[in-house]
Enzyme design. Structure first.
Site, mmCIF file in Angstrom:
data_model
loop_
_atom_site.group_PDB
_atom_site.id
_atom_site.type_symbol
_atom_site.label_atom_id
_atom_site.label_comp_id
_atom_site.label_asym_id
_atom_site.label_seq_id
_atom_site.Cartn_x
_atom_site.Cartn_y
_atom_site.Cartn_z
ATOM 1 N N ASN A 74 -12.763 -3.097 3.108
ATOM 2 C CA ASN A 74 -13.576 -1.899 3.280
ATOM 3 C C ASN A 74 -14.651 -1.922 2.212
ATOM 4 O O ASN A 74 -14.358 -2.062 1.025
ATOM 5 C CB ASN A 74 -12.709 -0.645 3.128
ATOM 6 C CG ASN A 74 -11.712 -0.496 4.258
ATOM 7 O OD1 ASN A 74 -12.005 -0.849 5.405
ATOM 8 N ND2 ASN A 74 -10.533 0.014 3.957
ATOM 9 N N HIS A 98 -10.559 -5.660 -2.838
ATOM 10 C CA HIS A 98 -9.178 -5.877 -2.392
ATOM 11 C C HIS A 98 -9.163 -6.193 -0.920
ATOM 12 O O HIS A 98 -9.996 -5.714 -0.156
ATOM 13 C CB HIS A 98 -8.305 -4.643 -2.679
ATOM 14 C CG HIS A 98 -8.875 -3.347 -2.189
ATOM 15 N ND1 HIS A 98 -9.889 -2.688 -2.845
ATOM 16 C CD2 HIS A 98 -8.581 -2.590 -1.108
ATOM 17 C CE1 HIS A 98 -10.183 -1.576 -2.198
ATOM 18 N NE2 HIS A 98 -9.421 -1.502 -1.124
ATOM 19 N N LEU A 99 -8.192 -7.010 -0.541
ATOM 20 C CA LEU A 99 -7.971 -7.319 0.875
ATOM 21 C C LEU A 99 -6.778 -6.508 1.345
ATOM 22 O O LEU A 99 -5.751 -6.445 0.657
ATOM 23 C CB LEU A 99 -7.678 -8.812 1.062
ATOM 24 C CG LEU A 99 -8.748 -9.799 0.594
ATOM 25 C CD1 LEU A 99 -8.284 -11.227 0.879
ATOM 26 C CD2 LEU A 99 -10.068 -9.532 1.298
ATOM 27 N N HIS A 100 -6.915 -5.907 2.521
ATOM 28 C CA HIS A 100 -5.775 -5.281 3.189
ATOM 29 C C HIS A 100 -5.180 -6.321 4.137
ATOM 30 O O HIS A 100 -5.903 -6.892 4.959
ATOM 31 C CB HIS A 100 -6.228 -4.090 4.046
ATOM 32 C CG HIS A 100 -6.785 -2.934 3.287
ATOM 33 N ND1 HIS A 100 -6.086 -1.761 3.096
ATOM 34 C CD2 HIS A 100 -7.991 -2.741 2.696
ATOM 35 C CE1 HIS A 100 -6.832 -0.898 2.423
ATOM 36 N NE2 HIS A 100 -8.006 -1.473 2.164
ATOM 37 N N ASP A 146 0.854 -1.192 0.000
ATOM 38 C CA ASP A 146 0.000 0.000 0.000
ATOM 39 C C ASP A 146 0.892 1.246 0.000
ATOM 40 O O ASP A 146 1.925 1.296 0.678
ATOM 41 C CB ASP A 146 -0.897 0.001 1.244
ATOM 42 C CG ASP A 146 -2.059 0.964 1.127
ATOM 43 O OD1 ASP A 146 -3.214 0.519 1.041
ATOM 44 O OD2 ASP A 146 -1.805 2.204 1.107
ATOM 45 N N ILE A 147 0.479 2.257 -0.760
ATOM 46 C CA ILE A 147 1.278 3.480 -0.883
ATOM 47 C C ILE A 147 1.267 4.305 0.417
ATOM 48 O O ILE A 147 2.154 5.115 0.650
ATOM 49 C CB ILE A 147 0.758 4.327 -2.082
ATOM 50 C CG1 ILE A 147 1.844 5.233 -2.611
ATOM 51 C CG2 ILE A 147 -0.493 5.099 -1.714
ATOM 52 C CD1 ILE A 147 1.488 5.878 -3.944
ATOM 53 N N GLN A 193 -14.121 2.810 1.634
ATOM 54 C CA GLN A 193 -13.673 2.181 0.380
ATOM 55 C C GLN A 193 -13.440 3.288 -0.633
ATOM 56 O O GLN A 193 -14.341 4.089 -0.903
ATOM 57 C CB GLN A 193 -14.725 1.195 -0.157
ATOM 58 C CG GLN A 193 -14.265 0.527 -1.448
ATOM 59 C CD GLN A 193 -15.286 -0.449 -2.041
ATOM 60 O OE1 GLN A 193 -16.422 -0.528 -1.588
ATOM 61 N NE2 GLN A 193 -14.863 -1.173 -3.059
HETATM 62 P P1 5GP Z 1 -9.729 1.247 0.302
HETATM 63 O O1 5GP Z 1 -9.779 2.518 1.097
HETATM 64 O O2 5GP Z 1 -10.494 1.352 -0.990
HETATM 65 O O3 5GP Z 1 -10.112 0.027 1.099
HETATM 66 O O4 5GP Z 1 -8.201 1.004 -0.023
HETATM 67 C C1 5GP Z 1 -7.529 1.598 -1.088
HETATM 68 C C2 5GP Z 1 -6.071 1.594 -0.701
HETATM 69 O O5 5GP Z 1 -5.310 1.902 -1.856
HETATM 70 C C3 5GP Z 1 -5.702 2.612 0.361
HETATM 71 O O6 5GP Z 1 -5.169 1.969 1.513
HETATM 72 C C4 5GP Z 1 -4.678 3.511 -0.323
HETATM 73 O O7 5GP Z 1 -3.619 3.897 0.519
HETATM 74 C C5 5GP Z 1 -4.189 2.618 -1.453
HETATM 75 N N1 5GP Z 1 -3.706 3.372 -2.607
HETATM 76 C C6 5GP Z 1 -4.252 4.489 -3.160
HETATM 77 N N2 5GP Z 1 -3.531 4.883 -4.227
HETATM 78 C C7 5GP Z 1 -2.504 3.989 -4.360
HETATM 79 C C8 5GP Z 1 -1.428 3.867 -5.285
HETATM 80 O O8 5GP Z 1 -1.265 4.644 -6.216
HETATM 81 N N3 5GP Z 1 -0.567 2.826 -5.092
HETATM 82 C C9 5GP Z 1 -0.730 1.930 -4.066
HETATM 83 N N4 5GP Z 1 0.172 0.943 -3.958
HETATM 84 N N5 5GP Z 1 -1.744 2.002 -3.189
HETATM 85 C C10 5GP Z 1 -2.618 3.030 -3.321
#
Ligand code: 5GP
Length: 112
Positions: free
Chosen positions: A85, A98-100, A28-29, A92
């Site tokens: 999420n 996606h799984l964290h 994750d970034i 989300q």
């Molecule tokens: P969500 O909030 O949808 O469950 O998770 C999306 C995740 O994607 C977040 O934890 C966010 O930090 C990650 N993310 C957003 N942009 C990028 C990116 O450009 N590269 C990577 N590796 N992760 C990202």
């Protein structure tokens, strides 16, 4: 096209930690723990909610794959958390399931 579609297509780079026929895992970034890996299925599913019957196997393989990634990272011994999420209140932000995988420190409960 979501960010994750573009990563799978190779249009946007990602810091890959694991890949096989079914899944892609990358860092994750904006990591929320010493280990914060995102695991996505190669077959697109947008949301956890309303999962179509034909995507059940994809999601099963996603979970199996995430456990494989965890073993490969060596985090299974101390433990880790797997998070989905779903929707706005859960924050989300990417409409691609996606799984964290979070690990590397004691994680609080309840989260958030
Ligand atoms: P969500 O909030 O949808 O469950 O998770 C999306 C995740 O994607 C977040 O934890 C966010 O930090 C990650 N993310 C957003 N942009 C990028 C990116 O450009 N590269 C990577 N590796 N992760 C990202």
């Amino acid at each position: 096209m979501t960010l994750f579609d573009k990563m799978l297509a190779g249009e946007i780079p990602c810091d890959k930690v694991y890949e096989d026929d079914d899944i892609l895992a990358f860092n994750d970034i904006n990591p929320q723990a010493p280990v914060h890996v995102l695991v996505i299925p190669k077959h697109k599913v947008a949301r956890f909610d309303g999962l179509p019957e034909q995507d059940a196997e994809t999601v099963g393989r996603l979970f199996q794959g995430a456990a494989r990634v965890a073993r490969q990272l060596g985090i299974q011994e101390n433990g880790y958390r797997v998070i989905v999420n779903n929707g706005r209140d859960a924050q989300q932000t990417v409409e691609y399931i996606h799984l964290h995988l979070l690990a590397g420190r004691p994680l609080k409960w309840p989260p958030g």
